[in-house]
Structures are given as structure tokens and as C-alpha cells.
Design a protein around this motif. Structure first.
Motif, PDB file in Angstrom:
ATOM      1  N   LEU A 186     -31.205   6.239 -31.113  1.00 43.99           N
ATOM      2  CA  LEU A 186     -30.762   4.849 -31.175  1.00 43.99           C
ATOM      3  C   LEU A 186     -31.821   3.886 -30.667  1.00 43.99           C
ATOM      4  N   GLY A 187     -33.006   4.407 -30.420  1.00 41.12           N
ATOM      5  CA  GLY A 187     -34.070   3.555 -29.903  1.00 41.12           C
ATOM      6  C   GLY A 187     -33.872   3.207 -28.442  1.00 41.12           C
ATOM      7  N   LEU A 188     -33.133   4.044 -27.722  1.00 37.40           N
ATOM      8  CA  LEU A 188     -32.853   3.809 -26.302  1.00 37.40           C
ATOM      9  C   LEU A 188     -33.684   4.754 -25.439  1.00 37.40           C
ATOM     10  N   LYS A 189     -33.816   4.411 -24.168  1.00 40.57           N
ATOM     11  CA  LYS A 189     -34.627   5.225 -23.260  1.00 40.57           C
ATOM     12  C   LYS A 189     -33.794   6.040 -22.276  1.00 40.57           C
ATOM     13  N   SER A 190     -32.576   5.567 -22.006  1.00 38.65           N
ATOM     14  CA  SER A 190     -31.735   6.289 -21.043  1.00 38.65           C
ATOM     15  C   SER A 190     -30.496   6.840 -21.728  1.00 38.65           C
ATOM     16  N   LYS A 191     -29.781   7.723 -21.054  1.00 40.41           N
ATOM     17  CA  LYS A 191     -28.581   8.360 -21.589  1.00 40.41           C
ATOM     18  C   LYS A 191     -27.628   7.319 -22.175  1.00 40.41           C
ATOM     19  N   VAL A 192     -27.081   7.627 -23.342  1.00 37.48           N
ATOM     20  CA  VAL A 192     -26.220   6.672 -24.045  1.00 37.48           C
ATOM     21  C   VAL A 192     -24.892   6.526 -23.319  1.00 37.48           C
ATOM     22  N   LYS A 193     -24.556   5.296 -22.997  1.00 37.60           N
ATOM     23  CA  LYS A 193     -23.280   4.983 -22.358  1.00 37.60           C
ATOM     24  C   LYS A 193     -22.611   3.861 -23.147  1.00 37.60           C
ATOM     25  N   VAL A 194     -21.500   4.185 -23.792  1.00 36.80           N
ATOM     26  CA  VAL A 194     -20.788   3.204 -24.607  1.00 36.80           C
ATOM     27  C   VAL A 194     -20.003   2.262 -23.704  1.00 36.80           C
ATOM     28  N   GLN A 195     -20.164   0.970 -23.930  1.00 35.58           N
ATOM     29  CA  GLN A 195     -19.475  -0.049 -23.126  1.00 35.58           C
ATOM     30  C   GLN A 195     -18.257  -0.630 -23.834  1.00 35.58           C
ATOM     31  N   ARG A 196     -18.348  -0.734 -25.170  1.00 34.25           N
ATOM     32  CA  ARG A 196     -17.240  -1.347 -25.904  1.00 34.25           C
ATOM     33  C   ARG A 196     -17.299  -0.951 -27.377  1.00 34.25           C
ATOM     34  N   ILE A 197     -16.130  -0.789 -27.979  1.00 31.83           N
ATOM     35  CA  ILE A 197     -16.024  -0.517 -29.421  1.00 31.83           C
ATOM     36  C   ILE A 197     -14.967  -1.446 -29.999  1.00 31.83           C
ATOM     37  N   SER A 198     -15.305  -2.123 -31.071  1.00 34.88           N
ATOM     38  CA  SER A 198     -14.325  -2.986 -31.739  1.00 34.88           C
ATOM     39  C   SER A 198     -14.467  -2.844 -33.249  1.00 34.88           C
ATOM     40  N   LYS A 199     -13.357  -3.032 -33.931  1.00 35.25           N
ATOM     41  CA  LYS A 199     -13.345  -2.891 -35.387  1.00 35.25           C
ATOM     42  C   LYS A 199     -13.888  -4.155 -36.033  1.00 35.25           C
ATOM     43  N   LEU A 200     -14.871  -3.987 -36.914  1.00 38.32           N
ATOM     44  CA  LEU A 200     -15.437  -5.127 -37.623  1.00 38.32           C
ATOM     45  C   LEU A 200     -14.684  -5.414 -38.914  1.00 38.32           C
ATOM     46  N   GLY A 201     -14.058  -4.411 -39.467  1.00 34.31           N
ATOM     47  CA  GLY A 201     -13.308  -4.626 -40.702  1.00 34.31           C
ATOM     48  C   GLY A 201     -13.763  -3.685 -41.795  1.00 34.31           C
ATOM     49  N   MET A 202     -13.114  -3.850 -42.921  1.00 27.77           N
ATOM     50  CA  MET A 202     -13.340  -2.984 -44.074  1.00 27.77           C
ATOM     51  C   MET A 202     -14.234  -3.711 -45.064  1.00 27.77           C
ATOM     52  N   GLY A 203     -15.327  -3.076 -45.418  1.00 32.85           N
ATOM     53  CA  GLY A 203     -16.181  -3.638 -46.462  1.00 32.85           C
ATOM     54  C   GLY A 203     -15.804  -3.032 -47.797  1.00 32.85           C
ATOM     55  N   THR A 204     -16.758  -2.987 -48.726  1.00 33.12           N
ATOM     56  CA  THR A 204     -16.514  -2.389 -50.028  1.00 33.12           C
ATOM     57  C   THR A 204     -16.600  -0.874 -49.894  1.00 33.12           C
ATOM     58  N   GLY A 205     -15.479  -0.263 -49.502  1.00 30.84           N
ATOM     59  CA  GLY A 205     -15.452   1.186 -49.363  1.00 30.84           C
ATOM     60  C   GLY A 205     -15.991   1.705 -48.057  1.00 30.84           C
ATOM     61  N   ASN A 206     -16.212   0.822 -47.080  1.00 26.47           N
ATOM     62  CA  ASN A 206     -16.691   1.249 -45.767  1.00 26.47           C
ATOM     63  C   ASN A 206     -15.790   0.708 -44.669  1.00 26.47           C
ATOM     64  N   LEU A 207     -15.647   1.489 -43.608  1.00 30.35           N
ATOM     65  CA  LEU A 207     -14.963   1.033 -42.409  1.00 30.35           C
ATOM     66  C   LEU A 207     -16.044   0.846 -41.345  1.00 30.35           C
ATOM     67  N   ASN A 208     -16.075  -0.346 -40.744  1.00 32.09           N
ATOM     68  CA  ASN A 208     -17.164  -0.692 -39.828  1.00 32.09           C
ATOM     69  C   ASN A 208     -16.663  -0.945 -38.411  1.00 32.09           C
ATOM     70  N   PHE A 209     -17.378  -0.390 -37.432  1.00 32.98           N
ATOM     71  CA  PHE A 209     -17.077  -0.618 -36.023  1.00 32.98           C
ATOM     72  C   PHE A 209     -18.328  -1.145 -35.320  1.00 32.98           C
ATOM     73  N   LEU A 210     -18.119  -2.117 -34.453  1.00 33.44           N
ATOM     74  CA  LEU A 210     -19.204  -2.615 -33.613  1.00 33.44           C
ATOM     75  C   LEU A 210     -19.187  -1.824 -32.310  1.00 33.44           C
ATOM     76  N   VAL A 211     -20.299  -1.203 -31.993  1.00 36.57           N
ATOM     77  CA  VAL A 211     -20.400  -0.372 -30.789  1.00 36.57           C
ATOM     78  C   VAL A 211     -21.476  -0.956 -29.882  1.00 36.57           C
ATOM     79  N   LYS A 212     -21.083  -1.303 -28.664  1.00 34.27           N
ATOM     80  CA  LYS A 212     -22.052  -1.767 -27.677  1.00 34.27           C
ATOM     81  C   LYS A 212     -22.353  -0.611 -26.727  1.00 34.27           C
ATOM     82  N   ALA A 213     -23.630  -0.252 -26.653  1.00 27.85           N
ATOM     83  CA  ALA A 213     -24.053   0.849 -25.783  1.00 27.85           C
ATOM     84  C   ALA A 213     -25.374   0.479 -25.128  1.00 27.85           C
ATOM     85  N   ASN A 214     -25.454   0.686 -23.828  1.00 29.32           N
ATOM     86  CA  ASN A 214     -26.675   0.357 -23.069  1.00 29.32           C
ATOM     87  C   ASN A 214     -27.132  -1.079 -23.335  1.00 29.32           C
TER      88      ASN A 214
END
Length: 281
Positions: free
Chosen positions: A19-47
């Protein structure tokens, strides 16, 4: 069903470098962005960084995620779209394939003050010009070619097959049917008779308001599922006709001014070809 706890678990199992990060991945928040054309999208904030977890919800298109991921890799160095991070087709944790890409801050251009202003349209021309100026190497030349690149008359046949013939079957008003036929015949008579020579360029595939993100004056594209080759005049004619509302002459001029900052040789009869394409769009 895609559960947030499974997304969290997946992210935190990744090597940070993925993910282009330097330290262990720690997820802070996940929220649903919505449905695109055949895709389900989530916004994930980590580090303190933001990513989009984008899962394919169309089981018939098994290579959908791979196609978009590879398309994003192609345009990555031009900084006009999100950076691709992960492609996972294993279906080990989720029922479908997915990608993880960087989240692009900003708003879609139709949500901004000054929507379709001359300044915005000039910037849209620059963005389109950036795409069209990308050199077509041997790998890019292997991409699918959009139907319009086959010429006006081929596109005319497509219009008849996909729109007019079904309309004729549904319409019961003979006057309306006759009007459509006469309009189509008139359009046919205006098409140039000489052989069409496409000027092939790289196209994102869906240059529209919802796929253009603006942040601090910078314009970027999202949604690269349909990366393809097309005729440059055909795509610009489509933009002039279908981007929000049809462009007036001042807007067309502003768009082309921005476009020509990046495209120095648009090909033979470029402006004339745009005029021919517009009634077909």
C-alpha cells in the motif's frame, strides 16, 4: 455479502509496502462509497492514508478487476488517475475479484461552483488532451478499438441497429416513424463519401462529469474499466454533445484551447471531423 470486518482483516494482513506504507497496516475507518457500474466501493482509511477497496459485483465479467488494474498501471506515470495498489483474484477471502487503489481527494466536477464555466471547460480540454497525447506503444496498440474508430458509416449502422430498429418495432404512430426515417436518411446524405481515416488515441472510455475529480484546481479521472483506443475527433464530438448540456461555440473554443496545449498534431481534417461526428452522437 462484503463485510467491513473482512475488509479490515484483509488490509491488516497486507505487507505495508503493498500500500506504499512503511509501518504495519492499521485500519482506522471503513465506510461505504456506493455502487458503481458493477462495482461495490469502500473507502478505507489506514495509517492516515485513504484507499478504495473496489470489488467486482458482476460475476459474468471475471476479468473486470484485472482489466481496470492493468489500465491504471498503463496510465500511472502520467498522474491523471488513481494509483493502483493491489489486484486480488484468489477469491480466498471474498467471493469475487477486487482491486485496491489510492483514493483521490476532491469532488466530481458537476458538484463544483462554476460547473461548465469557461475556466472549467478549458481544464477539461487539458485533461482530455493529456489522455490523447499519451504515446501508443505496442502494448497500448493491443487495446480494443471503439466502434467509432471504424468510421461514420459504420457508426451509422450501429445507430440503426441499436436505436432505430428497436424504436420502429415499438412505435405505433406512423408520423413519428416516418419522421425518424427521414431524419436518418438526411443524416446519411451529409456523411462524407471518402474513406474514413481514424486518428487513434487513448481514451478512458467514459469521459463524463461523474468520472472527473477536481481538488485544488487539479483535474483527474477515475473509473478506467473501459480503457480503449478511439478516434480523437469522435470522442471530442461526444463530449461537445453529451457532457452535461451541449457546448456552445465559446465552450467548444475554450475546450480546444486547453486540448491543444497538449496535442500538437491532432491529425488531418480534425476540426471538420468533429463537425461531422456531432450529429451522430
Amino acid at each position: 455479502m462484503v463485510l467491513k470486518k473482512d475488509i479490515r482483516s484483509y488490509f491488516e494482513s497486507l505487507m505495508p509496502s503493498k500500500l506504499g506504507l512503511k509501518s504495519k497496516v492499521k485500519v482506522q475507518r471503513i465506510s461505504k462509497l456506493g455502487m458503481g457500474t458493477g462495482n461495490l466501493n469502500f473507502l478505507v482509511k489506514a495509517n492516515d492514508r485513504k484507499f478504495v477497496f473496489r470489488i467486482n459485483m458482476n460475476p459474468k465479467l471475471k476479468n473486470k478487476s484485472r482489466k481496470e488494474f492493468e489500465s491504471l498501471k498503463i496510465i500511472e506515470k502520467y498522474n491523471i488517475g488513481p494509483k493502483p495498489r493491489v489486484l486480488d483474484e484468489s477469491r480466498a477471502k471474498f467471493d469475487s475479484d477486487f482491486i485496491i487503489i489510492d483514493y483521490i481527494e476532491g469532488k466530481t466536477c458537476d458538484k463544483l461552483k462554476g460547473y461548465l464555466s469557461i475556466k472549467m471547460i478549458r481544464n477539461l480540454g487539458r485533461l482530455c488532451g493529456k489522455m490523447h497525447s499519451i504515446p501508443l506503444d505496442n502494448n497500448l496498440k493491443k487495446l480494443s478499438v471503439e466502434e467509432a474508430a471504424k468510421g461514420y458509416r459504420n457508426h451509422k449502422k450501429l445507430i440503426r441497429k441499436e436505436y432505430l430498429d428497436p424504436a420502429y418495432k415499438r412505435l405505433t404512430n406512423k408520423k413519428v416513424t416516418e419522421m425518424l426515417k427521414k431524419t436518418y436518411e438526411k443524416l446519411m446524405r451529409t456523411l462524407p463519401s471518402e474513406k474514413f481515416e481514424p486518428h487513434l488515441v487513448l481514451s478512458q472510455g467514459d469521459f463524463c462529469e461523474q468520472n472527473i475529480i477536481v481538488h485544488k484546481g487539479e483535474y483527474k479521472l477515475i473509473d478506467f474499466e473501459d480503457l480503449e483506443l478511439t478516434d480523437n475527433a469522435s470522442e471530442i464530438a461526444h463530449i461537445f454533445v453529451d457532457f452535461g448540456t451541449p457546448f456552445d461555440e465559446k465552450q467548444k473554443k475554450a475546450f480546444l484551447e486547453g486540448y491543444f496545449e497538449y496535442v500538437k498534431d491532432p491529425g488531418k481534417d480534425f476540426l471538420e471531423k468533429i463537425k461531422v461526428w456531432m450529429p451522430l452522437k
